[in-house]
Design a protein around this motif. Structure first.
Motif, mmCIF file in Angstrom:
data_model
loop_
_atom_site.group_PDB
_atom_site.id
_atom_site.type_symbol
_atom_site.label_atom_id
_atom_site.label_comp_id
_atom_site.label_asym_id
_atom_site.label_seq_id
_atom_site.Cartn_x
_atom_site.Cartn_y
_atom_site.Cartn_z
ATOM 1 N N LYS A 21 -33.380 -56.459 36.458
ATOM 2 C CA LYS A 21 -32.244 -55.512 36.389
ATOM 3 C C LYS A 21 -32.637 -54.203 37.075
ATOM 4 O O LYS A 21 -31.851 -53.607 37.805
ATOM 5 C CB LYS A 21 -31.897 -55.213 34.917
ATOM 6 N N CYS A 22 -33.885 -53.794 36.800
ATOM 7 C CA CYS A 22 -34.402 -52.552 37.392
ATOM 8 C C CYS A 22 -34.412 -52.656 38.923
ATOM 9 O O CYS A 22 -33.982 -51.733 39.614
ATOM 10 C CB CYS A 22 -35.836 -52.337 36.942
ATOM 11 N N LYS A 23 -34.922 -53.782 39.414
ATOM 12 C CA LYS A 23 -35.014 -53.966 40.871
ATOM 13 C C LYS A 23 -33.636 -53.897 41.513
ATOM 14 O O LYS A 23 -33.461 -53.261 42.555
ATOM 15 C CB LYS A 23 -35.664 -55.327 41.195
ATOM 16 N N LYS A 24 -32.663 -54.573 40.857
ATOM 17 C CA LYS A 24 -31.298 -54.542 41.403
ATOM 18 C C LYS A 24 -30.754 -53.122 41.396
ATOM 19 O O LYS A 24 -30.120 -52.674 42.353
ATOM 20 C CB LYS A 24 -30.384 -55.459 40.578
ATOM 21 N N GLN A 25 -31.022 -52.423 40.288
ATOM 22 C CA GLN A 25 -30.533 -51.049 40.161
ATOM 23 C C GLN A 25 -31.151 -50.142 41.232
ATOM 24 O O GLN A 25 -30.473 -49.274 41.782
ATOM 25 C CB GLN A 25 -30.867 -50.547 38.737
ATOM 26 N N GLN A 27 -32.045 -51.045 44.207
ATOM 27 C CA GLN A 27 -31.340 -51.321 45.471
ATOM 28 C C GLN A 27 -29.986 -50.618 45.515
ATOM 29 O O GLN A 27 -29.628 -49.995 46.513
ATOM 30 C CB GLN A 27 -31.127 -52.841 45.636
ATOM 31 N N VAL A 28 -29.255 -50.739 44.399
ATOM 32 C CA VAL A 28 -27.919 -50.112 44.334
ATOM 33 C C VAL A 28 -28.033 -48.603 44.534
ATOM 34 O O VAL A 28 -27.304 -48.012 45.328
ATOM 35 C CB VAL A 28 -27.242 -50.426 42.969
ATOM 36 N N LEU A 29 -28.974 -48.002 43.806
ATOM 37 C CA LEU A 29 -29.132 -46.539 43.888
ATOM 38 C C LEU A 29 -29.529 -46.093 45.294
ATOM 39 O O LEU A 29 -29.055 -45.086 45.789
ATOM 40 C CB LEU A 29 -30.164 -46.058 42.860
ATOM 41 N N LYS A 30 -30.375 -46.896 45.921
ATOM 42 C CA LYS A 30 -30.788 -46.536 47.293
ATOM 43 C C LYS A 30 -29.599 -46.611 48.236
ATOM 44 O O LYS A 30 -29.424 -45.748 49.094
ATOM 45 C CB LYS A 30 -31.896 -47.481 47.770
ATOM 46 N N GLN A 31 -28.800 -47.679 48.058
ATOM 47 C CA GLN A 31 -27.616 -47.812 48.917
ATOM 48 C C GLN A 31 -26.630 -46.669 48.709
ATOM 49 O O GLN A 31 -25.897 -46.293 49.602
ATOM 50 C CB GLN A 31 -26.924 -49.152 48.646
ATOM 51 N N GLU A 32 -26.629 -46.133 47.491
ATOM 52 C CA GLU A 32 -25.706 -45.028 47.182
ATOM 53 C C GLU A 32 -26.315 -43.658 47.494
ATOM 54 O O GLU A 32 -25.772 -42.635 47.076
ATOM 55 C CB GLU A 32 -25.331 -45.075 45.692
ATOM 56 N N ASP A 33 -27.447 -43.678 48.208
ATOM 57 C CA ASP A 33 -28.134 -42.418 48.552
ATOM 58 C C ASP A 33 -28.517 -41.623 47.309
ATOM 59 O O ASP A 33 -28.330 -40.400 47.237
ATOM 60 C CB ASP A 33 -27.261 -41.548 49.478
ATOM 61 N N LYS A 34 -29.021 -42.348 46.304
ATOM 62 C CA LYS A 34 -29.486 -41.666 45.082
ATOM 63 C C LYS A 34 -30.992 -41.952 44.953
ATOM 64 O O LYS A 34 -31.439 -42.662 44.046
ATOM 65 C CB LYS A 34 -28.720 -42.179 43.856
ATOM 66 N N GLU A 35 -31.715 -41.404 45.893
ATOM 67 C CA GLU A 35 -33.147 -41.693 46.035
ATOM 68 C C GLU A 35 -33.951 -41.302 44.793
ATOM 69 O O GLU A 35 -34.803 -42.068 44.339
ATOM 70 C CB GLU A 35 -33.673 -40.957 47.265
ATOM 71 N N GLU A 41 -36.099 -45.277 38.400
ATOM 72 C CA GLU A 41 -36.035 -46.708 38.036
ATOM 73 C C GLU A 41 -37.348 -47.400 38.374
ATOM 74 O O GLU A 41 -37.802 -48.285 37.665
ATOM 75 C CB GLU A 41 -34.886 -47.397 38.777
ATOM 76 N N LYS A 42 -37.956 -46.974 39.480
ATOM 77 C CA LYS A 42 -39.244 -47.558 39.892
ATOM 78 C C LYS A 42 -40.306 -47.289 38.831
ATOM 79 O O LYS A 42 -41.179 -48.112 38.593
ATOM 80 C CB LYS A 42 -39.699 -46.952 41.225
ATOM 81 N N VAL A 43 -40.207 -46.107 38.215
ATOM 82 C CA VAL A 43 -41.148 -45.753 37.143
ATOM 83 C C VAL A 43 -41.000 -46.765 36.002
ATOM 84 O O VAL A 43 -41.980 -47.286 35.472
ATOM 85 C CB VAL A 43 -40.867 -44.309 36.634
#
Lengths: 130, 194
Positions: A21-25, A27-35, A41-43
């Motif tokens: 779930k974290c990994k998917k999130q 990806q989603v956040l990166k696509q939404e420019d929420k670096e 999430e990576k933490v």
């Protein structure tokens, strides 16, 4: 009591699912420019991975015990792994408190995320071994 | 107003922070309300607000039990052109540093209007030659003898200096006639950075 194998499988099923779930999130956040949120999430993902390594370490410790019954091994395994949920986050909690005191928001949000995952995994493990 | 442009634009390059800003433009708000509106945890909102506060985009003030955040109106009213002009002040500082270096070299190599020695380092030699070039009138043609006399006022080795000024593209020659080469606007440091 459940065997080590069953406990480990149930725990890893949960942990892997949460990590996915974290990994998917991420990806989603990166696509939404929420670096920054992706980094938080990576933490969390990192904590799931740490405890996956630790459960393997606990298993290895008891499997080497020749003079224990399977049930004793399972008990020792649970105690050992459960202990990590108190030992490992000690410094995270200290860092969290310190960051809060100095209003270092970046640091305390990071530590908060780590503590959240550790608590979540601890609760799940408690349910599994009940 | 002193703004770290890079920090500011990095801070703005995040969708959540832009959403927070968009909400704060309408009215000052506290963390919990922003969190509810944006479907983020209060911690995440605090995290973003801290970054925005460090970049100078928002300010916080305590009101009763809540920390209220509001935008920096003055900063947000600035145009992109204003930010670009601020960056230009960095160029000004660079020019000042160049000028300082230039004056130091001139101070070291000239004494009472005479060149003490020809610098070995090319960068310094160019500065010295540029200083000598000031004795030449632009748009005027000089004979070699006239050039030698002008340079000899600075240093006895006028032949070396004359040749160096040609090779440094400060003077131009055709046969026995010399003149100041057009567009010597580039400073010595700029010249060597090219």
């Amino acid at each position: 009591m459940k065997t080590i194998e069953v406990i480990k499988k149930e725990y890893l099923d949960f942990s892997t699912e949460e990590a996915e779930k974290c990994k998917k999130q991420i990806q989603v956040l990166k696509q939404e420019d929420k670096e920054d949120e992706a980094n938080l999430e990576k933490v969390k993902l990192n904590i799931y991975e740490i405890f996956e390594t630790l459960i393997a370490a606990s298993e290895k410790k008891v499997l080497n015990q020749k003079n224990m019954t399977e049930e004793e091994k399972a008990t020792a395994f649970c105690e050992d792994f459960f202990g990590y949920f108190d030992k490992i986050p000690i410094n995270w909690r200290i860092n969290y408190e310190k960051a809060k005191e100095y209003n270092d928001v970046t640091q305390y949000v990071t530590e908060e995320n780590k503590l959240f995952v550790a608590e979540q995994l601890k609760n799940q493990f408690s349910c599994i071994i009940k | 107003m002193k703004v770290d442009n890079v920090k500011l634009f990095k801070c703005l390059g995040d969708k959540s922070r832009l959403s927070i800003l968009s909400n704060l433009i309408n009215e000052p708000m506290y963390v919990e309300l922003l969190a509810e509106r944006l479907n983020l945890t209060p911690s995440t909102v605090s995290f973003h607000l801290k970054k925005m506060e460090e970049a100078g985009l928002v300010h916080s003030k305590k009101e009763q039990y809540y920390m209220i955040y509001e935008i920096d109106q003055q900063l947000l009213n600035m145009s992109l052109m204003d930010f670009v002009h601020q960056e230009n002040s960095e160029e000004k500082k660079q020019r000042e540093r160049e000028e300082e270096y230039r004056n130091k070299v001139i101070g070291n190599f000239f004494q009472y209007g005479k060149l003490k020695s020809i610098p070995v380092q090319r960068k310094k030699a160019r500065i010295v030659y540029e200083e000598i070039l000031k004795a030449f009138e632009p748009n005027r043609k000089y004979t070699e003898r006239e050039v030698n006399i002008i340079i000899a006022d600075y240093h006895d080795d006028f032949c070396t200096i004359r040749r160096d000024m040609i090779s440094e593209n400060l003077l131009e020659r055709e046969g026995n006639i010399y003149w100041v080469k057009g567009n010597n606007n580039k400073s010595s440091l700029q010249y060597y950075l090219l």
